[in-house]
Design a protein around this motif. Sequence first.
Motif, short mmCIF file in Angstrom:
data_model
loop_
_atom_site.label_atom_id
_atom_site.label_comp_id
_atom_site.label_asym_id
_atom_site.label_seq_id
_atom_site.Cartn_x
_atom_site.Cartn_y
_atom_site.Cartn_z
N LEU A 152 0.84 -1.21 0.00
CA LEU A 152 0.00 0.00 0.00
C LEU A 152 0.87 1.25 0.00
CD1 LEU A 152 -2.64 -1.14 2.65
CD2 LEU A 152 -2.87 -1.16 0.14
N PHE A 153 1.93 1.23 0.81
CA PHE A 153 2.86 2.35 0.84
C PHE A 153 3.54 2.54 -0.51
CE2 PHE A 153 7.36 3.58 1.35
CZ PHE A 153 7.18 4.90 1.72
N PHE A 154 3.96 1.44 -1.13
CA PHE A 154 4.63 1.54 -2.43
C PHE A 154 3.70 2.09 -3.50
CE2 PHE A 154 7.52 -2.17 -1.07
CZ PHE A 154 8.34 -1.30 -0.38
N ASN A 155 2.45 1.66 -3.47
CA ASN A 155 1.48 2.18 -4.43
C ASN A 155 1.29 3.69 -4.24
OD1 ASN A 155 1.01 -0.28 -5.71
ND2 ASN A 155 -0.63 -0.83 -4.31
N ASP A 156 1.19 4.12 -2.98
CA ASP A 156 1.05 5.55 -2.69
C ASP A 156 2.30 6.31 -3.11
OD1 ASP A 156 -1.49 5.24 -1.69
OD2 ASP A 156 -0.87 5.26 0.43
N LEU A 157 3.46 5.72 -2.90
CA LEU A 157 4.71 6.35 -3.28
C LEU A 157 4.77 6.59 -4.78
CD1 LEU A 157 7.44 7.30 -2.12
CD2 LEU A 157 8.31 5.00 -2.57
N ILE A 158 4.39 5.58 -5.53
CA ILE A 158 4.39 5.73 -6.99
C ILE A 158 3.35 6.76 -7.42
CG2 ILE A 158 3.83 4.55 -9.15
CD1 ILE A 158 5.36 2.16 -8.11
N LYS A 159 2.17 6.74 -6.80
CA LYS A 159 1.14 7.72 -7.13
C LYS A 159 1.62 9.14 -6.82
CE LYS A 159 -2.77 4.66 -6.44
NZ LYS A 159 -3.84 4.26 -5.52
N SER A 160 2.36 9.28 -5.73
CA SER A 160 2.85 10.60 -5.34
C SER A 160 3.81 11.19 -6.38
CB SER A 160 3.58 10.53 -4.00
OG SER A 160 2.72 10.13 -2.99
N TYR A 161 4.52 10.35 -7.05
CA TYR A 161 5.51 10.81 -8.02
C TYR A 161 5.12 10.48 -9.46
CZ TYR A 161 8.42 11.91 -4.07
OH TYR A 161 8.89 12.46 -2.92
N THR A 162 3.84 10.23 -9.71
CA THR A 162 3.39 9.87 -11.04
C THR A 162 3.73 10.94 -12.07
OG1 THR A 162 1.61 8.51 -10.18
CG2 THR A 162 1.39 9.27 -12.45
N LEU A 163 3.43 12.19 -11.77
CA LEU A 163 3.71 13.26 -12.74
C LEU A 163 5.19 13.36 -13.07
CD1 LEU A 163 1.30 16.08 -11.53
CD2 LEU A 163 1.06 14.57 -13.51
N GLN A 164 6.03 13.28 -12.05
CA GLN A 164 7.47 13.35 -12.28
C GLN A 164 7.95 12.14 -13.08
OE1 GLN A 164 5.90 13.88 -9.41
NE2 GLN A 164 6.97 15.34 -8.11
N LEU A 165 7.36 10.98 -12.82
CA LEU A 165 7.77 9.77 -13.55
C LEU A 165 7.35 9.85 -15.01
CD1 LEU A 165 6.94 7.02 -10.91
CD2 LEU A 165 9.19 7.53 -11.85
N ALA A 193 15.22 -6.85 -3.19
CA ALA A 193 15.86 -6.24 -4.37
C ALA A 193 14.89 -5.29 -5.07
CB ALA A 193 16.32 -7.34 -5.33
N LEU A 194 13.63 -5.67 -5.17
CA LEU A 194 12.62 -4.80 -5.79
C LEU A 194 12.45 -3.51 -4.99
CD1 LEU A 194 10.37 -4.42 -7.95
CD2 LEU A 194 8.81 -5.48 -6.31
N LYS A 195 12.42 -3.63 -3.67
CA LYS A 195 12.30 -2.44 -2.82
C LYS A 195 13.48 -1.51 -3.03
CE LYS A 195 11.82 -3.79 1.45
NZ LYS A 195 11.45 -4.14 2.83
N LYS A 196 14.65 -2.08 -3.13
CA LYS A 196 15.85 -1.27 -3.34
C LYS A 196 15.76 -0.53 -4.67
CE LYS A 196 20.86 -1.51 -3.39
NZ LYS A 196 22.04 -2.33 -3.24
N GLU A 197 15.31 -1.24 -5.73
CA GLU A 197 15.13 -0.60 -7.04
C GLU A 197 14.12 0.53 -6.97
OE1 GLU A 197 14.35 -3.00 -10.56
OE2 GLU A 197 15.34 -4.68 -9.55
N LEU A 198 13.02 0.30 -6.27
CA LEU A 198 11.98 1.31 -6.15
C LEU A 198 12.52 2.55 -5.45
CD1 LEU A 198 9.05 2.32 -6.34
CD2 LEU A 198 8.62 1.15 -4.17
N PHE A 199 13.24 2.37 -4.36
CA PHE A 199 13.76 3.52 -3.63
C PHE A 199 14.81 4.25 -4.45
CE2 PHE A 199 12.39 1.14 0.34
CZ PHE A 199 11.22 1.87 0.46
N GLU A 200 15.61 3.53 -5.23
CA GLU A 200 16.59 4.18 -6.10
C GLU A 200 15.88 5.01 -7.18
OE1 GLU A 200 19.96 4.44 -5.99
OE2 GLU A 200 19.84 3.42 -4.05
N LEU A 201 14.80 4.47 -7.71
CA LEU A 201 14.03 5.18 -8.73
C LEU A 201 13.44 6.47 -8.16
CD1 LEU A 201 12.65 5.30 -11.54
CD2 LEU A 201 10.79 3.95 -10.55
N VAL A 202 12.81 6.36 -7.01
CA VAL A 202 12.19 7.53 -6.39
C VAL A 202 13.27 8.54 -6.00
CG1 VAL A 202 10.86 8.35 -4.40
CG2 VAL A 202 10.13 6.31 -5.64
N LYS A 203 14.39 8.06 -5.52
CA LYS A 203 15.51 8.95 -5.17
C LYS A 203 15.97 9.72 -6.41
CE LYS A 203 20.30 8.41 -3.75
NZ LYS A 203 21.28 7.41 -3.29
#
Length: 146
Positions: free
Chosen positions: A37-50, A123-133
């Motif tokens: 749920l947190f990851f989904n919200d994180l991606i939604k928060s940065y959707t425009l930037q992505l 490993a997926l979590k690490k990739e996600l955090f690197e992407l958001v970073k």
Amino acid sequence: MKTQEVKGYRVWLNSENMHESTLKWVSELEFAKDEQLFFNDLIKSYTLQLIESKHFEDGKKMSEEISKVHNEITDLLEEVKRHENGLEIMVDGLDQYEEEEAYRDEHRKLIIKVNAFLNEYRALKKELFELVKGVIKEGKQKRLLE
């Protein structure tokens, strides 16, 4: 006491050990499910930037992976819970050697399956955090240039 060889180390497979490990797996998988749920919200928060950045393809891939992992967590959690419910065969006081050995074998396979999943998940979590970073850094750089 019966032991099994699992990836280079020995694991004592008695009913107490198996019960403790399945409870740990359930806890870790439930946490990972909530974390989704947190990851989904994180991606939604940065959707425009992505969408407007060089990270679009990575973001799209990450979003798909997170959806896929959610289903895997649900399936694996159900499998572990079914396994835990079957523990009765080990503690019922009856000598059912074949059934008990089959249960131990199932537990050994679950050890490998759950550990492999959790390693991939980390490993997926690490990739996600690197992407958001990267997206956050890019956003800050844009603001500085303006």
